[in-house]
Motif scaffolding. Sequence first.
Motif: not given
Length: 134
Positions: A18-24, A28-33
């Motif tokens: 779950m932590l791995d998924l959260t980091y990914v 993704i949100f940082i790059i898209m923003t």
Amino acid sequence: MQVQEEGKPYDDINIVPMLDLTYVLLIIFIIMTTAAVQGIQVNLPKASATPSLGQNQTKAISITADGTIYLDTYPVTLAELETTLRGYKAANPALPVVVKADASIQYQQVVDVLDLLGRLEISQLGLVTQRLVK
């Protein structure tokens, strides 16, 4: 690491996946923003002082070096610009507009846009410039 005995239920949850998924997802949100904030690149003229306008519902008109006019990030003609701004002005009578024009374009193109804003009675107007480096 403990070995599971037969018949005994697990007493802990493995949260590493779950932590791995959260980091990914965070990456993704940082790059898209940051990709969505770029806008249109223009070479701004220099000025000694640059007053600022609020950015809440401000519409940006950009004129690039090749003379293309953009409303926010969408290319428009002068007729389309007038129609769209007329709709925004009807929804918000105090519509603030900023004009970003490339320093190398013909002055007449900026005058045409300013004339259009005057016909629409848009009084909150700003011209974007770069601060003069001394």
